[in-house]
Scaffold this motif. Structure first.
Motif: not given
Length: 103
Positions: A27-28, A32-38, A46-49, A81-91
């Protein structure tokens, strides 16, 4: 992220990730809007969200800081996997198959 080389490296990484893959990381940041993960598999940024509604598959009424901590470890199944936003969504937690018992 910033340089063309970093962006290219990130795009190449994102193309290798599939929904259902299990990724582990640290966890990076918690906001309030989410958590970023390296992610261990891509240490460049940190592209994990983990979105605020993705914290668990059960009921949860607190904030991310109640169950996660910066520098804490997480392991989760990729839900998008959101290529335009450059992130990986995780629960926060991997989904469990409900057990209904005998019918």
């Amino acid at each position: 992220m910033g340089t063309v080389e970093e962006e290219s490296s990130l795009a190449a990484f994102l193309r290798t990730v599939n929904v259902g893959d299990v990724l582990t990381g640290t966890v990076a940041e918690i906001t309030r809007s989410g958590t970023t993960v390296l992610l261990d598999a891509f240490a460049g940024a940190p592209v994990g969200v983990i979105g605020p509604l993705d914290l668990s598959w059960g009921s949860f009424g607190g904030s991310a800081a109640d169950i996660l901590e910066v520098d804490g470890r997480v392991s989760a199944e990729v839900i998008a996997v959101d290529l335009p936003e450059r992130q990986v969504r995780l629960p926060r937690l991997r989904p469990r198959t409900p057990s209904y018992g005998p019918i």
